[in-house]
Design a protein around this motif. Structure first.
Motif, short mmCIF file in Angstrom:
data_model
loop_
_atom_site.label_atom_id
_atom_site.label_comp_id
_atom_site.label_asym_id
_atom_site.label_seq_id
_atom_site.Cartn_x
_atom_site.Cartn_y
_atom_site.Cartn_z
N GLY A 76 0.81 -1.21 0.00
CA GLY A 76 0.00 0.00 0.00
C GLY A 76 0.84 1.26 0.00
O GLY A 76 2.04 1.23 -0.27
N ASN A 77 0.18 2.37 0.31
CA ASN A 77 0.81 3.69 0.28
C ASN A 77 0.83 4.31 1.67
O ASN A 77 -0.19 4.35 2.35
N LEU A 78 1.99 4.80 2.05
CA LEU A 78 2.10 5.58 3.27
C LEU A 78 1.36 6.89 3.05
O LEU A 78 1.55 7.56 2.03
N LEU A 79 0.50 7.27 4.00
CA LEU A 79 -0.24 8.52 3.90
C LEU A 79 0.33 9.59 4.83
O LEU A 79 0.66 10.68 4.40
N TYR A 80 0.39 9.26 6.11
CA TYR A 80 0.88 10.18 7.14
C TYR A 80 1.93 9.46 7.98
O TYR A 80 1.90 8.24 8.10
N HIS A 81 2.79 10.24 8.62
CA HIS A 81 3.75 9.66 9.55
C HIS A 81 4.14 10.70 10.58
O HIS A 81 4.02 11.90 10.36
N ALA A 82 4.58 10.20 11.75
CA ALA A 82 4.98 11.09 12.83
C ALA A 82 5.95 10.35 13.75
O ALA A 82 5.89 9.12 13.87
N PRO A 83 6.82 11.10 14.43
CA PRO A 83 7.69 10.45 15.43
C PRO A 83 6.90 10.13 16.68
O PRO A 83 5.90 10.79 17.00
N MET A 84 7.35 9.13 17.39
CA MET A 84 6.78 8.83 18.71
C MET A 84 7.22 9.96 19.64
O MET A 84 8.38 10.40 19.59
N GLN A 85 6.35 10.44 20.49
CA GLN A 85 6.75 11.46 21.46
C GLN A 85 7.82 10.91 22.39
O GLN A 85 8.73 11.63 22.78
N ASN A 86 7.70 9.65 22.72
CA ASN A 86 8.70 8.95 23.53
C ASN A 86 8.96 7.61 22.87
O ASN A 86 8.15 6.70 23.02
N PRO A 87 10.07 7.48 22.13
CA PRO A 87 10.36 6.17 21.52
C PRO A 87 10.27 5.06 22.56
O PRO A 87 10.60 5.26 23.73
N LYS A 88 9.78 3.92 22.12
CA LYS A 88 9.50 2.81 23.04
C LYS A 88 10.33 1.60 22.66
O LYS A 88 10.26 1.10 21.54
N THR A 89 11.14 1.12 23.61
CA THR A 89 11.90 -0.11 23.40
C THR A 89 11.05 -1.28 23.89
O THR A 89 10.60 -1.30 25.03
N LEU A 90 10.84 -2.24 23.00
CA LEU A 90 10.03 -3.41 23.30
C LEU A 90 10.90 -4.65 23.38
O LEU A 90 11.72 -4.89 22.49
N ASP A 91 10.73 -5.40 24.43
CA ASP A 91 11.37 -6.70 24.56
C ASP A 91 10.38 -7.77 24.10
O ASP A 91 9.16 -7.52 24.08
N PRO A 92 10.86 -8.96 23.74
CA PRO A 92 9.92 -10.03 23.38
C PRO A 92 8.86 -10.20 24.47
O PRO A 92 9.16 -10.12 25.66
#
Length: 134
Positions: A102-118
């Protein structure tokens, strides 16, 4: 503040100034580990359990609120499946018109990047994903 993708910029110019039709598509939220950029070249999350989440329930228009003052936000909770492969840091989010490709329409940075563990689950409560046009 969200940004338009190059695809959406060109599509809107064609629709509003050149008489072209634009019917849109689905509304799917994606996660990124790097800035997707207006060209849509950033790194979307790569994990065997990851899937873009449909923003709407029955029609695309019910996924985000009615626009007010150039802004709209998610109208329901967005919950992504737990990641399983390895630790990932989510830096950006975006809206696509399809669940795959598909097509990317909008994008934005996370206000607080989030590190996810398994086994970590990322969710966005109602009103936390805001698309603003200015």
């Amino acid at each position: 503040m969200s940004a338009f993708s190059d695809y959406l910029e060109n599509t809107l110019i064609n629709a509003t100034l050149r008489g072209a039709n634009y019917t849109g598509g689905g509304v799917y939220v994606a996660l990124f580990t790097a800035d997707p950029t207006d060209a849509g070249t950033g790194a979307e999350l790569n994990d065997s359990a990851y899937v873009r989440q449909r923003a709407h329930t029955s029609t695309p228009s019910d996924g985000f609120t009615v626009p007010a003052n150039g802004s709209s936000s998610n109208a329901r909770n967005m919950v992504f499946p737990a990641i399983v492969d390895a630790q990932k840091t989510i830096t950006h989010w975006g809206v696509f018109d399809a669940q795959n490709a598909g097509n990317l329409l909008y994008h934005a940075p996370m206000q607080n990047p989030k590190t996810l563990d398994p086994t970590d689950v990322l969710s966005f409560p109602i009103g936390s994903l805001i698309v603003t046009l200015s």
